[in-house]
Design an enzyme around this catalytic site. Structure first.
Site, short mmCIF file in Angstrom:
data_model
loop_
_atom_site.label_atom_id
_atom_site.label_comp_id
_atom_site.label_asym_id
_atom_site.label_seq_id
_atom_site.Cartn_x
_atom_site.Cartn_y
_atom_site.Cartn_z
N ASP A 57 11.29 -60.06 -54.39
CA ASP A 57 12.17 -59.15 -55.13
C ASP A 57 13.46 -59.87 -55.53
O ASP A 57 13.98 -59.69 -56.63
CB ASP A 57 12.54 -57.94 -54.26
CG ASP A 57 11.30 -57.33 -53.61
OD1 ASP A 57 10.23 -57.42 -54.22
OD2 ASP A 57 11.42 -56.80 -52.49
N GLY A 68 7.98 -72.78 -54.28
CA GLY A 68 8.87 -72.41 -55.38
C GLY A 68 8.26 -71.40 -56.32
O GLY A 68 7.65 -70.41 -55.89
O1 LIG Z 1 3.82 -51.67 -49.91
P1 LIG Z 1 4.51 -52.32 -51.11
O2 LIG Z 1 5.17 -51.29 -51.96
O3 LIG Z 1 3.64 -53.27 -51.85
O4 LIG Z 1 5.66 -53.24 -50.53
C1 LIG Z 1 6.71 -52.66 -49.79
C2 LIG Z 1 7.55 -53.75 -49.21
O5 LIG Z 1 6.79 -54.62 -48.37
O6 LIG Z 1 8.09 -54.52 -50.26
C3 LIG Z 1 9.40 -54.94 -49.97
C4 LIG Z 1 9.47 -56.42 -49.96
O7 LIG Z 1 9.04 -56.94 -51.16
C5 LIG Z 1 9.77 -54.29 -48.66
O8 LIG Z 1 11.07 -53.80 -48.70
C6 LIG Z 1 8.76 -53.21 -48.45
O9 LIG Z 1 8.48 -52.91 -47.11
#
Ligand SMILES: O=P(O)(O)OC[C@@]1(O)O[C@H](CO)[C@@H](O)[C@@H]1O
Length: 317
Positions: free
Chosen positions: A259, A232
Site C-alpha cells: 500500500d 523492489g
Molecule cells: O484481506 P485483504 O483486503 O486482501 O487485505 C487486508 C490487509 O491485509 O491489507 C492491508 C495490508 O496491505 C492490511 O492493513 C490488511 O489487514
C-alpha cells in the site's frame, strides 16, 4: 486529494513474537498492537502523512472507534452503512521479519451495501487526483464489483488505481479493456495468477515481470506497478519499463508495504515526477514500511529514496 475505497477494512492486530512461530505450541507474547487498516485506509494514512488530503470511504458505523481512529489521524473518513462489524485481521511477526497473516472474510454484504459504497465514490471521484479501489471484497460481494465500478468511474472522469487479488483481480483482468484502470499494482504472485508465469520466477526476474505486466498495458491498463518484495518493483507504461531495487532494509513487518508503494507512486505522479522517479518513490515508501512494525505506514522523513537504484529495462514489448 486522494480518494480511497476499502470495501473490506480491518482492525489489524499484530502479535510480535520474540522467537520463531512454532505451529501447535503455546506462545507467550509481550504485547499485541491494534491499528485500523485495510489497503485503502493505509493509502489514506500515507497520503495524510505526506500532506496530501485524503477521503477514505469505508463501510462502518459512524461512531465506530475504527472511524474515530481514522478521523483522529487526519483522514477525512466517510463511513457508509456496514453489513456488520469491521473484521479483525491477525498478523504474526517473527524477529527475522517473517510475517504471517490471518485475514477474516468480513461481514456478508448485500447489493445495497455495495451500491452505497459505489455511490460514495462516484460522487467524489471527479474532484480527486486519484481514486483508489483497494483490498479484498467482503463475503457476498460479486467478484466483478471493482471491474464494474471502474467502468462507472470512467464515465465520471478522474484517474483510477486498483489493487486487489484473487477473484476480483481475475474479474478485472477478464473485463479488459472496458474495466482498465489507469494503474494496477499486482505483486509477483498476483501477476503470475493471470499471466500464467511462475510466481517465484517473476519475483526474482524483473524482465519476466515486465513482460507479464506488458500484457496488461497491451489490454488498456495505463501503468502497472508490480511489487516484488525484497527485489523492489517494476514499472511498465506505454513508454517503457524500469526496475528499482530497495535500500538495504531490516524487515520488521511487510504489512502495508504494498500500500505504501502504491501511495509513493501516486505521490510521485501528483508531484509531476518522471516515470523512473515515481518508481523510486514507490520503492522508497514500500521498503520504509517493511522496516516498521505491524501496519505502520512511513512518514516522508523515514524514506531513503536516494538509496533506491533504478534501471531501464529496454524493450519489453
Ligand atoms: O484481506 P485483504 O483486503 O486482501 O487485505 C487486508 C490487509 O491485509 O491489507 C492491508 C495490508 O496491505 C492490511 O492493513 C490488511 O489487514
Amino acid at each position: 486529494m486522494i480518494l480511497t475505497l476499502t470495501p473490506n477494512p480491518s482492525i489489524d492486530r499484530t502479535v510480535a513474537l520474540d522467537g520463531e512461530l512454532s505451529r501447535g505450541q503455546v506462545h507467550r507474547v509481550a504485547s499485541v498492537t491494534s491499528q485500523g487498516g485495510g489497503k485503502g485506509v493505509n493509502i489514506s494514512r500515507a497520503a495524510v502523512g505526506a500532506g496530501i488530503p485524503s477521503i477514505a470511504v469505508v463501510p462502518a458505523q459512524k461512531d465506530d472507534p475504527f472511524v474515530l481512529e481514522l478521523l483522529t489521524a487526519g483522514i477525512d473518513c466517510r463511513p457508509v452503512r456496514p453489513a456488520g462489524d469491521v473484521r479483525v485481521n491477525l498478523t504474526i511477526t517473527e524477529p527475522d521479519g517473517t510475517t504471517t497473516k490471518l485475514n477474516s472474510p468480513g461481514a456478508e454484504v448485500l447489493p445495497l451495501h455495495l451500491e452505497l459504497m459505489a455511490q460514495a465514490v462516484l460522487v467524489r471521484a471527479s474532484t480527486a487526483s486519484w481514486t483508489v479501489l483497494a483490498g479484498s471484497l467482503p463475503a457476498g460481494a460479486p467478484a466483478g464489483f471493482y471491474a464494474e465500478l471502474v467502468r462507472r468511474l470512467r464515465e465520471v472522469g478522474g484517474r483510477v488505481a486498483v489493487d486487489t487479488s484473487e477473484a476480483p483481480l481475475q474479474a478485472l483482468v477478464d473485463g479488459l479493456p472496458g474495466s482498465a484502470p489507469d494503474l494496477m499494482k499486482p505483486n509477483g504472485e498476483e501477476l503470475a495468477s493471470f499471466t500464467g508465469g511462475d510466481p517465484e520466477t517473476l519475483e526474482s526476474d524483473p524482465v519476466a515481470t515486465a513482460a507479464a505486466a506488458r500484457q496488461l498495458i497491451d489490454r488498456g491498463v495505463g501503468a502497472v506497478l508490480a511489487t516484488l518484495g525484497g527485489n523492489g518493483a517494476v514499472l511498465v507504461t506505454a513508454e517503457g519499463a524500469w526496475h528499482a531495487t530497495p535500500p538495504p532494509t531490516t524487515v520488521v513487518s511487510t504489512v502495508g508495504a504494498g500500500d505504501s508503494s502504491l501511495f509513493g507512486y501516486l505521490l510521485g505522479d501528483i508531484r509531476g515526477l518522471a516515470a523512473p522517479d515515481r518508481l523510486a518513490l514507490a520503492v522508497a515508501y514500500g521498503s520504509a514500511a517493511a522496516g516498521l512494525p505491524g501496519t505502520t505506514i512511513p512518514q516522508p522523513s523515514q524514506l531513503r529514496t536516494e538509496l533506491v537504484g533504478v534501471t531501464a529495462l529496454g524493450d519489453t514489448s
